[in-house]
Design an enzyme around this catalytic site. Structure first.
Site, PDB file in Angstrom:
ATOM      1  N   GLY A 110       0.802  -1.341  -0.033  1.00 26.31           N
ATOM      2  CA  GLY A 110       0.099  -0.010  -0.124  1.00 26.31           C
ATOM      3  C   GLY A 110       0.792   1.264   0.025  1.00 26.31           C
ATOM      4  O   GLY A 110       0.562   2.076   0.610  1.00 26.31           O
ATOM      5  N   SER A 111       1.897   1.342  -0.913  1.00 23.95           N
ATOM      6  CA  SER A 111       2.617   2.625  -0.823  1.00 23.95           C
ATOM      7  C   SER A 111       1.665   3.724  -1.295  1.00 23.95           C
ATOM      8  O   SER A 111       2.020   5.012  -0.783  1.00 23.95           O
ATOM      9  CB  SER A 111       3.805   2.493  -1.915  1.00 23.95           C
ATOM     10  OG  SER A 111       3.304   2.119  -3.228  1.00 23.95           O
ATOM     11  N   SER A 112       0.703   3.443  -2.168  1.00 26.48           N
ATOM     12  CA  SER A 112      -0.201   4.787  -2.533  1.00 26.48           C
ATOM     13  C   SER A 112      -0.897   5.497  -1.405  1.00 26.48           C
ATOM     14  O   SER A 112      -0.845   6.550  -1.098  1.00 26.48           O
ATOM     15  CB  SER A 112      -1.021   4.427  -3.591  1.00 26.48           C
ATOM     16  OG  SER A 112      -1.006   3.448  -3.915  1.00 26.48           O
ATOM     17  N   ASP A 155      -6.916   0.782   3.186  1.00 21.97           N
ATOM     18  CA  ASP A 155      -5.458   1.026   3.437  1.00 21.97           C
ATOM     19  C   ASP A 155      -5.143   2.385   4.016  1.00 21.97           C
ATOM     20  O   ASP A 155      -4.230   2.686   4.904  1.00 21.97           O
ATOM     21  CB  ASP A 155      -5.009   0.727   1.991  1.00 21.97           C
ATOM     22  CG  ASP A 155      -5.589   1.482   0.882  1.00 21.97           C
ATOM     23  OD1 ASP A 155      -6.697   1.924   1.159  1.00 21.97           O
ATOM     24  OD2 ASP A 155      -5.277   1.330  -0.237  1.00 21.97           O
TER      25      ASP A 155
HETATM   26  O1  PMV Z   1      -4.620  -4.821  -3.426  1.00 22.44           O
HETATM   27  P1  PMV Z   1      -4.718  -4.395  -2.260  1.00 22.44           P
HETATM   28  O2  PMV Z   1      -3.726  -4.715  -1.203  1.00 22.44           O
HETATM   29  O3  PMV Z   1      -4.566  -2.760  -2.530  1.00 22.44           O
HETATM   30  O4  PMV Z   1      -6.122  -4.635  -1.600  1.00 22.44           O
HETATM   31  C1  PMV Z   1      -7.206  -4.209  -2.089  1.00 22.44           C
HETATM   32  C2  PMV Z   1      -8.344  -4.821  -1.379  1.00 22.44           C
HETATM   33  C3  PMV Z   1      -9.804  -5.000  -2.148  1.00 22.44           C
HETATM   34  O5  PMV Z   1     -10.745  -5.135  -0.992  1.00 22.44           O
HETATM   35  C4  PMV Z   1      -9.877  -5.658  -3.128  1.00 22.44           C
HETATM   36  C5  PMV Z   1     -10.269  -3.367  -2.634  1.00 22.44           C
HETATM   37  C6  PMV Z   1     -10.484  -2.430  -1.446  1.00 22.44           C
HETATM   38  O6  PMV Z   1     -10.094  -0.980  -1.895  1.00 22.44           O
HETATM   39  O7  PMV Z   1     -10.736  -2.707  -0.403  1.00 22.44           O
END
Ligand code: PMV
Length: 323
Positions: A110-112, A155
């Site tokens: 989750g760098s962004s 995130d």
């Molecule tokens: O791919 P990642 O680690 O950014 O996780 C995405 C998680 C999802 O539930 C698929 C999308 C979200 O925004 O919650």
């Protein structure tokens, strides 16, 4: 000139991936691989950015052009966040921003989100604007939606609140987990996944078969609630079993992959209580829950299955000012 540095952690989704986009809860932990963002006022006006770890150096934009023209992907979150900030709190002076990262953006930590949160915290602190966690979340989440169009913001929440949280979008519920130890093994598949594509894929699956997919989301939601309780009680065997059930439902959403399955099987065969993909799927990381004593052994099994055992600190502190 006055400058402020803030840092924010990365994240790993533990339960509830994808369903969280549709208003169901998830559990996410903050990973102590941080991104540091320094902001200072400049005389030259405009927005200046140096983010060598993100592959961008000497980037300059006029304030009036923020969010317009071509924007490198790595810069988009900060630029949109700055644009939203200026709409709410107009400023005439320009800023210079530099970033430094503890981790590779490849791992899916989750760098962004971390860079957006650290930037927003440094920026508001520089202007002495006090925001609650929820207000900071709203500014950052808006930037994510501006750039990606989709996303639950889990995130962003992990980067702000830190620790391990039960989360419902958009920060409608943020409930911290009370236990402090997470016996989790993290394995990287070596494949970078594209979250937006996978989220869109699930969206189109849901359009084709709404009832089946909604039922899957309901089941995931129950797993999240039960897992939160099991983790608070340090019941890792139960938490592992729930991880396996969550993974089964993610398979039904068609977001798992051969490499993910390979690492999950290796972890399970080496004695993990349960394992699943973490995040959007397609690649990125798997997580496995186990007895604390078997973590190294399971990490080795993941390596032998052609994965990379990432020894990261979980349950990390949320966004903070560094100086
Ligand atoms: O791919 P990642 O680690 O950014 O996780 C995405 C998680 C999802 O539930 C698929 C999308 C979200 O925004 O919650």
């Amino acid at each position: 000139m006055k400058s402020i540095t803030a840092s924010a952690p990365g994240k790993l989704m533990l339960y509830g991936d994808h369903a969280v986009v549709y208003g169901k809860p998830c559990i996410v932990t903050a990973v102590d691989q941080r991104i540091y963002v320094t902001v200072h006022l400049n005389e030259k006006k405009g927005f200046h950015l140096d983010a060598p770890d993100l592959g961008v150096s000497g980037y300059i934009k006029d304030q009036k052009k923020l969010g317009k023209d071509e924007i490198p992907k790595a810069v988009a979150f900060i630029e949109h966040c700055y644009k939203r900030f200026l709409e709410k709190y107009p400023q005439s002076q320009g800023i210079s921003v530099t970033t430094k990262s503890d981790f590779s953006s490849l791992f899916g930590f989750g760098s962004s989100s971390a860079v957006t949160v650290a930037f927003a915290k440094a920026l508001t602190t520089l202007y002495e604007i006090e925001l609650s966690n929820k207000e900071l979340f709203d500014v950052c989440y808006q930037a994510v939606i501006d750039v990606q169009g989709v996303g639950s913001g889990f995130d962003i929440a992990a980067a702000i609140w830190g620790g391990t949280i039960y989360y419902v979008t958009p920060a409608k519920i943020v409930k911290p987990l009370t236990c402090h130890e997470l016996p989790l093994v993290v394995g990287y598949t070596g494949i970078k996944a594209d979250t937006t594509t996978l989220v869109r894929m699930v969206e189109s699956l849901k359009q084709q078969e709404p009832r089946r997919i909604e039922h899957i989301f309901d089941q995931i939601s129950n797993i999240v609630d039960t897992a939160f309780q099991a983790m608070n009680e340090n019941d890792w065997e139960k938490a592992g079993e729930l991880m396996n059930q969550n993974q089964e439902l993610l398979r039904e959403l068609q977001v798992s992959s051969v490499k993910i399955e390979q690492l999950i099987t290796a972890a399970q065969q080496a004695g993990a209580y349960g394992a699943k993909l973490s995040g959007a799927g397609g690649g990125d990381c798997i997580i496995a829950i186990c007895e604390k004593e078997s973590m190294q052994h399971i990490g080795k099994a993941v390596e032998n299955a052609d994965g990379k055992h990432l020894q990261v600190q979980l349950h990390a502190q949320g966004v903070r000012i560094e100086k």
